[in-house]
Scaffold this motif. Sequence first.
Motif, PDB file in Angstrom:
ATOM      1  N   TYR A   1      57.921  24.973  -5.018  1.00  0.00           N
ATOM      2  CA  TYR A   1      57.523  23.685  -4.450  1.00  0.00           C
ATOM      3  C   TYR A   1      57.957  23.584  -2.993  1.00  0.00           C
ATOM      4  O   TYR A   1      57.162  23.285  -2.114  1.00  0.00           O
ATOM      5  CB  TYR A   1      58.141  22.553  -5.276  1.00  0.00           C
ATOM      6  CG  TYR A   1      57.923  21.182  -4.686  1.00  0.00           C
ATOM      7  CD1 TYR A   1      56.767  20.469  -4.972  1.00  0.00           C
ATOM      8  CD2 TYR A   1      58.871  20.590  -3.856  1.00  0.00           C
ATOM      9  CE1 TYR A   1      56.566  19.206  -4.440  1.00  0.00           C
ATOM     10  CE2 TYR A   1      58.681  19.340  -3.327  1.00  0.00           C
ATOM     11  CZ  TYR A   1      57.525  18.644  -3.617  1.00  0.00           C
ATOM     12  OH  TYR A   1      57.332  17.390  -3.087  1.00  0.00           O
TER      13      TYR A   1
ATOM     14  N   THR B   1      56.197  25.989  -0.620  1.00  0.00           N
ATOM     15  CA  THR B   1      54.848  25.514  -0.315  1.00  0.00           C
ATOM     16  C   THR B   1      54.889  24.407   0.730  1.00  0.00           C
ATOM     17  O   THR B   1      54.096  24.415   1.679  1.00  0.00           O
ATOM     18  CB  THR B   1      54.148  25.009  -1.598  1.00  0.00           C
ATOM     19  OG1 THR B   1      54.083  26.085  -2.531  1.00  0.00           O
ATOM     20  CG2 THR B   1      52.748  24.504  -1.301  1.00  0.00           C
TER      21      THR B   1
ATOM     22  N   GLN C   1      47.737  23.309  -6.078  1.00  0.00           N
ATOM     23  CA  GLN C   1      47.864  24.750  -6.277  1.00  0.00           C
ATOM     24  C   GLN C   1      46.695  25.188  -7.150  1.00  0.00           C
ATOM     25  O   GLN C   1      46.423  24.582  -8.184  1.00  0.00           O
ATOM     26  CB  GLN C   1      49.179  25.073  -6.972  1.00  0.00           C
ATOM     27  CG  GLN C   1      49.431  26.556  -7.045  1.00  0.00           C
ATOM     28  CD  GLN C   1      50.826  26.844  -7.541  1.00  0.00           C
ATOM     29  OE1 GLN C   1      51.462  26.012  -8.152  1.00  0.00           O
ATOM     30  NE2 GLN C   1      51.293  28.038  -7.285  1.00  0.00           N
TER      31      GLN C   1
ATOM     32  N   SER D   1      48.600  31.517  -5.799  1.00  0.00           N
ATOM     33  CA  SER D   1      49.802  30.732  -5.611  1.00  0.00           C
ATOM     34  C   SER D   1      49.735  29.933  -4.322  1.00  0.00           C
ATOM     35  O   SER D   1      50.576  29.112  -4.054  1.00  0.00           O
ATOM     36  CB  SER D   1      51.039  31.632  -5.598  1.00  0.00           C
ATOM     37  OG  SER D   1      50.967  32.531  -4.514  1.00  0.00           O
ATOM     38  N   LYS D   2      48.696  30.171  -3.531  1.00  0.00           N
ATOM     39  CA  LYS D   2      48.542  29.439  -2.277  1.00  0.00           C
ATOM     40  C   LYS D   2      48.076  28.021  -2.569  1.00  0.00           C
ATOM     41  O   LYS D   2      47.449  27.757  -3.577  1.00  0.00           O
ATOM     42  CB  LYS D   2      47.518  30.123  -1.369  1.00  0.00           C
ATOM     43  CG  LYS D   2      47.953  31.493  -0.931  1.00  0.00           C
ATOM     44  CD  LYS D   2      46.889  32.127  -0.109  1.00  0.00           C
ATOM     45  CE  LYS D   2      47.251  33.578   0.153  1.00  0.00           C
ATOM     46  NZ  LYS D   2      46.172  34.327   0.718  1.00  0.00           N
ATOM     47  N   ALA D   3      48.363  27.115  -1.679  1.00  0.00           N
ATOM     48  CA  ALA D   3      47.955  25.730  -1.865  1.00  0.00           C
ATOM     49  C   ALA D   3      46.851  25.393  -0.882  1.00  0.00           C
ATOM     50  O   ALA D   3      46.719  26.016   0.159  1.00  0.00           O
ATOM     51  CB  ALA D   3      49.153  24.808  -1.646  1.00  0.00           C
TER      52      ALA D   3
ATOM     53  N   GLN E   1      55.882  26.070   4.098  1.00  0.00           N
ATOM     54  CA  GLN E   1      54.809  26.929   4.590  1.00  0.00           C
ATOM     55  C   GLN E   1      53.637  26.110   5.113  1.00  0.00           C
ATOM     56  O   GLN E   1      53.072  26.423   6.161  1.00  0.00           O
ATOM     57  CB  GLN E   1      54.338  27.888   3.498  1.00  0.00           C
ATOM     58  CG  GLN E   1      55.330  28.987   3.219  1.00  0.00           C
ATOM     59  CD  GLN E   1      54.949  29.848   2.019  1.00  0.00           C
ATOM     60  OE1 GLN E   1      54.175  29.440   1.171  1.00  0.00           O
ATOM     61  NE2 GLN E   1      55.521  31.032   1.953  1.00  0.00           N
ATOM     62  N   ASN E   2      53.277  25.052   4.408  1.00  0.00           N
ATOM     63  CA  ASN E   2      52.171  24.206   4.873  1.00  0.00           C
ATOM     64  C   ASN E   2      52.512  23.506   6.181  1.00  0.00           C
ATOM     65  O   ASN E   2      51.665  23.375   7.066  1.00  0.00           O
ATOM     66  CB  ASN E   2      51.777  23.183   3.808  1.00  0.00           C
ATOM     67  CG  ASN E   2      50.924  23.782   2.733  1.00  0.00           C
ATOM     68  OD1 ASN E   2      50.150  24.693   2.959  1.00  0.00           O
ATOM     69  ND2 ASN E   2      51.066  23.275   1.525  1.00  0.00           N
TER      70      ASN E   2
ATOM     71  N   GLY F   1      50.090  32.125   4.509  1.00  0.00           N
ATOM     72  CA  GLY F   1      51.137  31.733   3.573  1.00  0.00           C
ATOM     73  C   GLY F   1      51.764  32.897   2.831  1.00  0.00           C
ATOM     74  O   GLY F   1      52.470  32.700   1.844  1.00  0.00           O
TER      75      GLY F   1
END
Length: 130
Positions: free
Chosen positions: A13, A16, A116, A121-123, A19-20, A57
């Motif tokens: 979590y 993500t 997701q 696994s990328k969002a 990274q975003n 990512g």
Amino acid sequence: MKKTEELIRTKAYWMTIIQNDLYAKVEQYMINKGINRTQLAAELGVTKGYISQVLNGDFNHSLGKLIELALSVGVVPQINFKSIEAYDKEINGKFKKQKPMNSNFIYVNEQEVIYQTKAKSKASKKSIKK
């Protein structure tokens, strides 16, 4: 489906979310300067492959590398620690207005919902219009 309280206790979590945020900062930097990935790589003294990893990512930065990258695109990283219970209460308050139908919900705030995908696994980001 995991409950919000369970999600916010996972490394995935938080990776993500970070990274975003980093993606958005790097992307905005490139737009503001009118440069592409190759030009950004040359400017930062890194490979184009590294820039692609950041923007796709596919990376797990050390804290030092994260700080270095943030500073090189003109932003400062800030870490704000709060209790899990306080964070859960904060995001659940924002979540009450918009409940997504997607069972793979990761995070919601006032501007965007991040889901997701089942296959990756990328969002992906989806804007919420007010």
